[in-house]
Every structure is written in C-alpha cells, then in structure tokens.
Scaffold this active site. Structure first.
Site, PDB file in Angstrom:
ATOM      1  N   ASP A  40       0.859  -1.190   0.000  1.00 13.50           N
ATOM      2  CA  ASP A  40       0.000   0.000   0.000  1.00 13.50           C
ATOM      3  C   ASP A  40       0.891   1.233   0.000  1.00 13.50           C
ATOM      4  O   ASP A  40       1.770   1.361   0.865  1.00 13.50           O
ATOM      5  CB  ASP A  40      -0.886   0.027   1.247  1.00 13.50           C
ATOM      6  CG  ASP A  40      -1.944  -1.075   1.252  1.00 13.50           C
ATOM      7  OD1 ASP A  40      -1.933  -1.904   0.325  1.00 13.50           O
ATOM      8  OD2 ASP A  40      -2.764  -1.111   2.182  1.00 13.50           O
ATOM      9  N   ASP A  85     -15.745  -3.617  -0.235  1.00 15.11           N
ATOM     10  CA  ASP A  85     -15.300  -3.261   1.111  1.00 15.11           C
ATOM     11  C   ASP A  85     -16.536  -3.123   1.982  1.00 15.11           C
ATOM     12  O   ASP A  85     -17.398  -2.278   1.728  1.00 15.11           O
ATOM     13  CB  ASP A  85     -14.505  -1.955   1.077  1.00 15.11           C
ATOM     14  CG  ASP A  85     -13.299  -2.051   0.145  1.00 15.11           C
ATOM     15  OD1 ASP A  85     -12.720  -3.154   0.053  1.00 15.11           O
ATOM     16  OD2 ASP A  85     -12.948  -1.051  -0.483  1.00 15.11           O
TER      17      ASP A  85
END
Length: 241
Positions: free
Chosen positions: A10, A131
C-alpha cells in the site's frame, strides 16, 4: 485446492504503509514500496496486490512509484493494481503500466454502467473490490456508505463480473482474524471467484480460508501479518499449497 497469496504493498505519499481499518492518518511507514515489492517477489510471491492509497482517498497519486514497480518486477510477478481506478483514463493508465489485473472499488458503486462496460471489455483483467461493514458497502476510501452488498453483487453478477476482492473494513489491519462467515456468504451467492482480504493474523487463518476454496475463495491478500512478521511469506505459501 491451493490458495493464491497476494502480499500487499500500500503506497501513501511515496512510501509503503499499512493502515488500521482503512483510516487515513492511521498509517505505519514501512519504507520504499519498490523494496517491499521486491522482498515479496524474492520470497516466492506469484502475485502482488499494489494499492495507491492517495488515489483511493483523492489526495493525489503515486503513479511514478507504481509504474516503477510494474516496470522492474512485472516480468517476475503478476500485479493487481488497486486504488482510485474510477474512469477510462485511470483504468487505461493501470493496464498500460502492465498490471495483470485492476481492482475497481468506488466506481462500481458510483458508476455501475461504466463498470459494466469495462467488465464486458476486459473480462477477468477487472476485479471489483467489495469493502464491507456488516452487509453495507463502504465507498471512496471507506469514508462513505455505498449500498447493500448483495444487491450490488446481484447487479455485478448479471454483467459478468469474474472476481470480487472482499474486505471486512472492521478487520483490516487489525490482526483480529478474517470474517470467514462473510467470505462464505459472498462465495455461496456467486459464481465469480473471491479473493479474501483483511484480518489475517496467523497461519490458521489461512487454513480456514483455504477450506472455502471449494466454493470459490481461491486467493487471499496478506498485509499487516507479513509486515508485522506474524509469519513469513514462505511459511504462508507452504500452508496455501
């Protein structure tokens, strides 16, 4: 059945980071994204899950760093690119950079017609990130609600989505174990493949996910567990075989 593992890199403000529950400002800095990616490739990774957090949060982008990783390592590893892919320009940039697969999140909720068109055009090179908080989808870097999980899946299934990347937002970066029930519910309702993401903290978590392989959960993203050295990638790959 074996499980494909995708170590995550990330990227925020040019650095490799991990967030807690996806919250901006909660990051732990792990240094160079390229070095992180190279570490996982040299440890045996066949896939890398590469995320541009600035693009996801709308605070800029890290395209240069991501392009370097794809350019330098793309012939040794498959790269799934995620974060801020919301229109033709950002999708084309990701595919042209050499990503094997692109993960679309917010756009699938905000612009379903566009999402349907790119699924039709690119097939299994496009995955949709779901998500989730409970059975409600989170959107735009997890800061807004995006509708009912199963209603959204019904639409995406109807337009031929071939893969969902499923993250329980409450679990992500918390090392508290994956939401096996959520993964089972998603996999049982779709013919698409499912990638598990969030909460993996020990090798037994991978064993539990692997038991869902027969219903379509064929892969798992590893983040904090690797960076916090809960186990090594080699140990995880041995369990996943």
């Amino acid at each position: 059945m074996s499980l494909t593992l995708l170590p995550a890199v990330d990227v925020r403000d040019g650095k490799a980071v991990r967030l807690r529950q996806g919250e901006s400002g909660s990051e732990t800095d792990y240094g160079s994204p390229f070095e992180a990616a190279r570490t996982w490739v040299e440890a045996g990774a066949e896939w890398i899950h590469l995320v541009d957090l600035d693009a996801a949060f709308g605070t800029g982008n890290n395209r240069d760093q991501l392009r370097e990783i794809v350019h330098e390592l793309g012939d040794r590893v498959n790269i799934e690119l995620s974060g801020g892919v919301r229109d033709d320009a950002s999708l084309d940039a990701a595919l042209e950079a050499g990503a094997a697969r692109v993960n679309i999140g917010t756009a699938a909720l905000e612009n379903p017609d566009w999402t349907a068109s790119v699924i039709k055009k690119y097939g299994d090179r496009v995955a949709v990130g779901l998500d989730v908080r409970g059975h409600t989808l989170a959107a735009r870097g997890w800061t807004r609600e995006g509708g009912d999980l199963f209603e959204t899946m019904k639409f995406l299934d109807s337009v031929g989505c071939s893969r969902y990347v499923v993250t329980d937002v409450a679990k992500d970066g918390m090392m508290s174990g994956p939401n096996i029930q959520l993964l089972r519910e998603v996999a049982e309702r779709t013919d698409a493949k499912v990638t598990a993401s969030g909460g993996i903290s020990k090798l037994d978590d991978l064993r539990a996910i692997k038991e869902l392989a027969e219903i379509g959960v064929d892969s798992a993203i590893l983040g904090k567990s690797l960076y916090a050295r809960a186990f090594t990638l080699q140990e995880a790959l041995a369990v996943a075989k």
